[in-house]
Design a protein around this motif. Structure first.
Motif, PDB file in Angstrom:
ATOM      1  N   MET A 135      13.292  -8.321  -2.332  1.00  0.00           N
ATOM      2  CA  MET A 135      12.596  -8.281  -1.047  1.00  0.00           C
ATOM      3  C   MET A 135      11.226  -8.938  -1.172  1.00  0.00           C
ATOM      4  O   MET A 135      10.837  -9.749  -0.323  1.00  0.00           O
ATOM      5  CB  MET A 135      12.413  -6.826  -0.574  1.00  0.00           C
ATOM      6  CG  MET A 135      13.657  -6.158  -0.072  1.00  0.00           C
ATOM      7  SD  MET A 135      13.463  -4.366   0.181  1.00  0.00           S
ATOM      8  CE  MET A 135      12.284  -4.299   1.520  1.00  0.00           C
ATOM      9  N   ALA A 136      10.506  -8.581  -2.223  1.00  0.00           N
ATOM     10  CA  ALA A 136       9.160  -9.119  -2.425  1.00  0.00           C
ATOM     11  C   ALA A 136       9.205 -10.628  -2.677  1.00  0.00           C
ATOM     12  O   ALA A 136       8.388 -11.381  -2.139  1.00  0.00           O
ATOM     13  CB  ALA A 136       8.480  -8.404  -3.584  1.00  0.00           C
ATOM     14  N   GLU A 137      10.161 -11.061  -3.476  1.00  0.00           N
ATOM     15  CA  GLU A 137      10.298 -12.501  -3.742  1.00  0.00           C
ATOM     16  C   GLU A 137      10.676 -13.250  -2.470  1.00  0.00           C
ATOM     17  O   GLU A 137      10.167 -14.348  -2.215  1.00  0.00           O
ATOM     18  CB  GLU A 137      11.327 -12.736  -4.843  1.00  0.00           C
ATOM     19  CG  GLU A 137      10.838 -12.282  -6.207  1.00  0.00           C
ATOM     20  CD  GLU A 137      11.928 -12.267  -7.275  1.00  0.00           C
ATOM     21  OE1 GLU A 137      13.125 -12.485  -6.943  1.00  0.00           O
ATOM     22  OE2 GLU A 137      11.577 -12.019  -8.450  1.00  0.00           O
ATOM     23  N   GLY A 138      11.548 -12.671  -1.668  1.00  0.00           N
ATOM     24  CA  GLY A 138      11.922 -13.282  -0.400  1.00  0.00           C
ATOM     25  C   GLY A 138      10.743 -13.359   0.557  1.00  0.00           C
ATOM     26  O   GLY A 138      10.598 -14.332   1.310  1.00  0.00           O
ATOM     27  N   HIS A 139       9.886 -12.352   0.507  1.00  0.00           N
ATOM     28  CA  HIS A 139       8.684 -12.307   1.335  1.00  0.00           C
ATOM     29  C   HIS A 139       7.772 -13.490   0.996  1.00  0.00           C
ATOM     30  O   HIS A 139       7.306 -14.215   1.883  1.00  0.00           O
ATOM     31  CB  HIS A 139       7.979 -10.963   1.072  1.00  0.00           C
ATOM     32  CG  HIS A 139       6.883 -10.625   1.987  1.00  0.00           C
ATOM     33  ND1 HIS A 139       7.084 -10.149   3.256  1.00  0.00           N
ATOM     34  CD2 HIS A 139       5.537 -10.664   1.811  1.00  0.00           C
ATOM     35  CE1 HIS A 139       5.913  -9.916   3.822  1.00  0.00           C
ATOM     36  NE2 HIS A 139       4.969 -10.231   2.970  1.00  0.00           N
ATOM     37  N   VAL A 140       7.548 -13.702  -0.302  1.00  0.00           N
ATOM     38  CA  VAL A 140       6.695 -14.801  -0.763  1.00  0.00           C
ATOM     39  C   VAL A 140       7.345 -16.146  -0.424  1.00  0.00           C
ATOM     40  O   VAL A 140       6.677 -17.064   0.058  1.00  0.00           O
ATOM     41  CB  VAL A 140       6.426 -14.678  -2.283  1.00  0.00           C
ATOM     42  CG1 VAL A 140       5.751 -15.926  -2.831  1.00  0.00           C
ATOM     43  CG2 VAL A 140       5.595 -13.440  -2.576  1.00  0.00           C
ATOM     44  N   GLU A 141       8.650 -16.246  -0.645  1.00  0.00           N
ATOM     45  CA  GLU A 141       9.359 -17.494  -0.373  1.00  0.00           C
ATOM     46  C   GLU A 141       9.306 -17.852   1.108  1.00  0.00           C
ATOM     47  O   GLU A 141       9.051 -19.004   1.475  1.00  0.00           O
ATOM     48  CB  GLU A 141      10.817 -17.371  -0.825  1.00  0.00           C
ATOM     49  CG  GLU A 141      11.649 -18.600  -0.561  1.00  0.00           C
ATOM     50  CD  GLU A 141      13.108 -18.400  -0.916  1.00  0.00           C
ATOM     51  OE1 GLU A 141      13.949 -19.066  -0.282  1.00  0.00           O
ATOM     52  OE2 GLU A 141      13.421 -17.586  -1.807  1.00  0.00           O
ATOM     53  N   LEU A 142       9.528 -16.867   1.980  1.00  0.00           N
ATOM     54  CA  LEU A 142       9.487 -17.137   3.411  1.00  0.00           C
ATOM     55  C   LEU A 142       8.083 -17.540   3.855  1.00  0.00           C
ATOM     56  O   LEU A 142       7.925 -18.444   4.681  1.00  0.00           O
ATOM     57  CB  LEU A 142       9.975 -15.923   4.214  1.00  0.00           C
ATOM     58  CG  LEU A 142      10.073 -16.118   5.717  1.00  0.00           C
ATOM     59  CD1 LEU A 142      10.991 -17.299   6.077  1.00  0.00           C
ATOM     60  CD2 LEU A 142      10.541 -14.848   6.392  1.00  0.00           C
ATOM     61  N   ALA A 143       7.057 -16.905   3.301  1.00  0.00           N
ATOM     62  CA  ALA A 143       5.680 -17.286   3.634  1.00  0.00           C
ATOM     63  C   ALA A 143       5.438 -18.743   3.265  1.00  0.00           C
ATOM     64  O   ALA A 143       4.803 -19.496   4.025  1.00  0.00           O
ATOM     65  CB  ALA A 143       4.684 -16.374   2.921  1.00  0.00           C
ATOM     66  N   PHE A 170       4.536 -21.457   6.061  1.00  0.00           N
ATOM     67  CA  PHE A 170       3.131 -21.880   6.104  1.00  0.00           C
ATOM     68  C   PHE A 170       2.742 -22.914   5.058  1.00  0.00           C
ATOM     69  O   PHE A 170       1.650 -23.472   5.122  1.00  0.00           O
ATOM     70  CB  PHE A 170       2.219 -20.658   5.961  1.00  0.00           C
ATOM     71  CG  PHE A 170       2.556 -19.556   6.910  1.00  0.00           C
ATOM     72  CD1 PHE A 170       2.534 -19.757   8.286  1.00  0.00           C
ATOM     73  CD2 PHE A 170       2.922 -18.300   6.441  1.00  0.00           C
ATOM     74  CE1 PHE A 170       2.866 -18.729   9.162  1.00  0.00           C
ATOM     75  CE2 PHE A 170       3.250 -17.272   7.310  1.00  0.00           C
ATOM     76  CZ  PHE A 170       3.217 -17.492   8.672  1.00  0.00           C
ATOM     77  N   GLY A 171       3.623 -23.186   4.106  1.00  0.00           N
ATOM     78  CA  GLY A 171       3.283 -24.081   3.003  1.00  0.00           C
ATOM     79  C   GLY A 171       2.962 -25.499   3.438  1.00  0.00           C
ATOM     80  O   GLY A 171       2.178 -26.181   2.788  1.00  0.00           O
ATOM     81  N   GLY A 172       3.536 -25.959   4.523  1.00  0.00           N
ATOM     82  CA  GLY A 172       3.292 -27.320   4.977  1.00  0.00           C
ATOM     83  C   GLY A 172       2.072 -27.479   5.866  1.00  0.00           C
ATOM     84  O   GLY A 172       1.731 -28.595   6.251  1.00  0.00           O
ATOM     85  N   LEU A 173       1.416 -26.379   6.184  1.00  0.00           N
ATOM     86  CA  LEU A 173       0.236 -26.459   7.043  1.00  0.00           C
ATOM     87  C   LEU A 173      -0.996 -26.845   6.229  1.00  0.00           C
ATOM     88  O   LEU A 173      -1.168 -26.386   5.101  1.00  0.00           O
ATOM     89  CB  LEU A 173      -0.024 -25.110   7.726  1.00  0.00           C
ATOM     90  CG  LEU A 173       1.034 -24.596   8.696  1.00  0.00           C
ATOM     91  CD1 LEU A 173       0.638 -23.226   9.224  1.00  0.00           C
ATOM     92  CD2 LEU A 173       1.235 -25.564   9.845  1.00  0.00           C
ATOM     93  N   SER A 174      -1.851 -27.652   6.831  1.00  0.00           N
ATOM     94  CA  SER A 174      -3.127 -27.946   6.182  1.00  0.00           C
ATOM     95  C   SER A 174      -3.952 -26.669   6.151  1.00  0.00           C
ATOM     96  O   SER A 174      -3.687 -25.714   6.902  1.00  0.00           O
ATOM     97  CB  SER A 174      -3.879 -29.032   6.965  1.00  0.00           C
ATOM     98  OG  SER A 174      -4.314 -28.502   8.222  1.00  0.00           O
ATOM     99  N   ASP A 175      -4.964 -26.645   5.299  1.00  0.00           N
ATOM    100  CA  ASP A 175      -5.844 -25.470   5.232  1.00  0.00           C
ATOM    101  C   ASP A 175      -6.475 -25.194   6.592  1.00  0.00           C
ATOM    102  O   ASP A 175      -6.586 -24.042   7.009  1.00  0.00           O
ATOM    103  CB  ASP A 175      -6.937 -25.664   4.168  1.00  0.00           C
ATOM    104  CG  ASP A 175      -6.396 -25.636   2.750  1.00  0.00           C
ATOM    105  OD1 ASP A 175      -5.236 -25.194   2.559  1.00  0.00           O
ATOM    106  OD2 ASP A 175      -7.128 -26.055   1.831  1.00  0.00           O
TER     107      ASP A 175
END
Length: 154
Positions: free
Chosen positions: A106-114, A118-123
């Motif tokens: 669950m925790a790993e899926g949480h990080v992966e989904l985040a 959001f990973g492709g967004l600029s700061d």
């Protein structure tokens, strides 16, 4: 600003909610969990072994509700219920190895989904998004609290 852009934005938020809910429901179903059971496991992940009273308070539900959840999670091998070491009236609920494996996933899926979301967004875009989201959540909480007060006062 007219109401059309605002209602369109709300429609997108509702769509996001539906998509996240669908994804979460499918994952829980594959694991043999319900939202309430998954919530209890998540609380145990963060709190460690806990009494049912502590879990009920953390989840905002009745002790009776937690008893049913724990019974189901014991019968499916996610948790154990053992006598409390210092309080003979209480039981301590702990994750089994299977439960730990599932909450780790669950925790790993949480990080992966985040990261997916959001990973492709600029700061800058991410900061704008989280700032706006914080404001929207604060407004909704205030409205719900006001409605609760109005119902209580009625």
């Amino acid at each position: 600003m007219t109401s059309k852009p605002r209602t369109s934005a709300l429609d997108r938020v509702l769509e996001l909610n539906a998509l996240l809910n669908s994804d979460m429901t499918a994952w829980m179903s594959r694991e043999g969990l319900t939202p309430s059971r998954a919530h209890l496991l998540w609380e145990l992940r963060h709190r460690g072994p806990s009494t049912q009273r502590v879990l009920a308070e953390a989840m905002g539900v009745s002790a009776r509700n937690v008893t049913g959840l724990v019974d189901a999670l014991v019968s499916t091998g996610f948790v154990t219920r053992e006598p409390h070491p210092t309080d003979r009236r209480a039981a301590l609920v702990s994750l089994t190895q299977h439960g730990r494996t599932v909450v780790t996933a669950m925790a790993e899926g949480h990080v992966e989904l985040a990261e997916v979301l959001f990973g492709g967004l600029s700061d800058e875009a991410f900061a704008c998004f989280t700032g706006a989201l914080d404001e929207v959540v604060t407004r909704l909480r205030a409205r719900l609290e006001l409605e609760d007060l109005e119902v209580t006062d009625a």
